[in-house]
Design an enzyme around this catalytic site. Structure first.
Site, mmCIF file in Angstrom:
data_model
loop_
_atom_site.group_PDB
_atom_site.id
_atom_site.type_symbol
_atom_site.label_atom_id
_atom_site.label_comp_id
_atom_site.label_asym_id
_atom_site.label_seq_id
_atom_site.Cartn_x
_atom_site.Cartn_y
_atom_site.Cartn_z
ATOM 1 N N SER A 46 0.893 -1.184 -0.107
ATOM 2 C CA SER A 46 0.182 -0.032 0.127
ATOM 3 C C SER A 46 1.018 1.403 0.117
ATOM 4 C CB SER A 46 -0.892 0.035 1.326
ATOM 5 O OG SER A 46 -1.742 0.971 1.065
ATOM 6 N N GLU A 47 0.782 2.118 -0.965
ATOM 7 C CA GLU A 47 1.832 3.204 -1.139
ATOM 8 C C GLU A 47 1.983 4.247 -0.134
ATOM 9 O OE1 GLU A 47 -0.732 2.423 -3.465
ATOM 10 O OE2 GLU A 47 -1.636 4.261 -4.274
#
Lengths: 218, 233
Positions: A46-47
């Protein structure tokens, strides 16, 4: 029959491999996490700074300090790690993520993708999409083959401002699985019950159709 | 304050020297890990003409949305601004200059700014509107865009714990943009949940060394959740 969103996600899940680090975009890509094959281990990136995203929390587990890139509350999987946004995009830009799945408005025969801006409509921003398409070697774009009016979203040349140039090699739609190479879409699979004729009709960009087009298994 | 003691006890002290037309970095991703009380104090101070560098712009009534309500921001660098109706109005009316920046490029611009690197080449945005007017270069057969780095007059960040010397530890995904911003502010102000005496934090687990930090203040936090998503227990 064209595929549902869930069926598209299930088909994309077949592209996963054991030990993959995967970034899933918002929308249909997120659903791919529900179809990871039994016995296979993948780590979701998840960035916003989490590798090893787990399922949604129970009411008791909700933690305002633990969210995904869609700003939803999440949990961490076993073996998760946490890091800054700079580190997160070093992973992405540096090509360390094995597979990226994201949505789009349009793709074209050169592998260009438009997914963030429709002129005249509200511009919300590109978020991490430009970094993801520039950094990943293995990208799957998922989208409806045509819009609600029947206009193809698979074009000879994107009409909207690009998210990335010449970076897309694979597209999974509600009608077909296609590869982009040598300046054309190549039809690999069709949705169960969907005719090659319908796919030809709804693909505006140059399309190469082999003699035999198998039905997807999903 | 004496020696390396960075602790301040009032928000007036925390933001002393912040004036109109300054450039600010504000940490957080969505509403996660934002310096919520420092933002409220900026609203109360009424400083105007601000340039804000922040991944998002808050929501209408929380985070940077509070400053948008009072039209205190004139320019913003952000990657995604989808959750804010005020933002939309001010952008369309031209009151707000918006520089949409890819998220990874924004993070790296800030990291580079804090590390003394004036610009860098990245493939992100090549062939897109983001590259308009920027220098590009082909290196080993790939195309890259030259992106200048960013620094700020003030960096306003949120950490979990600090010691009195300004060493910081972040928690979970509330880290996000905060560590890089801490390095890129001329004055870095950190709002934390807990301040411990120097020596209590294990040096092996400090995320941001105190050299980057000028002021630390202990706050109490609402920690609003944007998308509460739960499964059946």
């Amino acid at each position: 029959m064209s595929l549902t969103r869930e069926q598209i996600a299930a088909r994309i899940a077949q592209e996963l491999q054991d030990g993959f680090y995967v970034n899933l975009g918002i929308g249909i890509p997120t659903l791919v996490a529900n179809y990871v094959p039994e016995g296979m281990e993948v780590m979701l990136q998840s960035e916003n700074g989490l590798l090893g995203m787990g399922q949604f929390p129970t009411e008791e587990e909700v933690d305002a300090d633990l969210i995904n890139a869609g700003k939803q509350t999440v949990t961490m999987a076993t073996g998760a790690s946490l890091f800054s946004s700079a580190e997160s995009f070093a992973m992405i830009r540096g090509g360390h993520v094995d597979l990226t799945v994201l949505g789009a408005f349009e793709v074209d025969v050169s592998g260009n993708i438009a997914s963030w801006m429709i002129p005249g409509k509200l511009i919300k921003g590109m978020g991490g999409a430009m970094d993801l398409v520039a950094g990943a070697d293995n990208i799957i774009v998922t989208m409806m083959h045509a819009d609600k009016k029947g206009n193809s979203k698979l074009l000879d040349s994107c009409t909207l401002p690009l998210t990335g140039a010449q970076c897309i090699k694979k597209v999974v739609t509600d009608l077909a699985v296609l590869e982009i190479k040598d300046g054309a879409f190549h039809l690999l699979e069709r949705a169960p019950g969907v005719s090659v004729g319908e796919i030809i009709e709804k693909t505006a960009g140059k399309l190469v159709v082999p003699d035999d087009v198998p039905e997807m298994k999903c | 304050m004496a020696g390396f003691n960075k602790v301040v006890t009032s928000y007036d002290e925390a933001l002393a020297g912040l004036t109109d037309d300054m450039t600010l970095m504000v940490g957080g991703f969505g509403l996660c890990g934002i310096p919520e009380n420092l933002i409220i104090k900026m609203r109360d101070l009424g400083v105007k003409g601000l340039t804000c560098i922040s991944n998002n712009a808050g929501v209408d009534d929380f985070g940077l949305g509070l400053l948008l309500q009072k039209k205190q921001i004139s320019r913003i660098y952000a990657s995604y601004v989808g959750e804010n109706a005020l933002f939309e109005q001010q952008m369309l009316s031209g009151e707000l200059d918006v520089i949409l920046t890819p998220q990874g490029t924004l993070a790296e611009k800030i990291r580079a700014g804090g590390a003394g690197i004036p610009a860098f080449f990245t493939a992100t945005g090549y062939g897109t509107p983001v590259a308009d007017g920027k220098e590009t270069r082909e290196i080993d057969g790939r195309h890259y865009v030259l992106e200048p780095s960013l620094t700020a007059d003030f960096a306003l960040i949120k950490a979990w714990k600090a010691d009195t010397m300004g060493n910081l530890i972040f928690r979970n995904t509330a880290m996000n943009f905060n560590p890089m911003m801490a390095t890129a502010g001329k004055i870095t102000v950190v709002e934390v949940e807990e301040i411990v005496p120097a020596g209590e934090l294990d040096p092996n687990f400090i995320h941001t060394p105190g050299i980057y930090v000028d002021r630390v203040i202990k706050g109490t936090f609402e920690k609003r959740i944007e998308q509460r998503t739960v499964r059946e227990g």
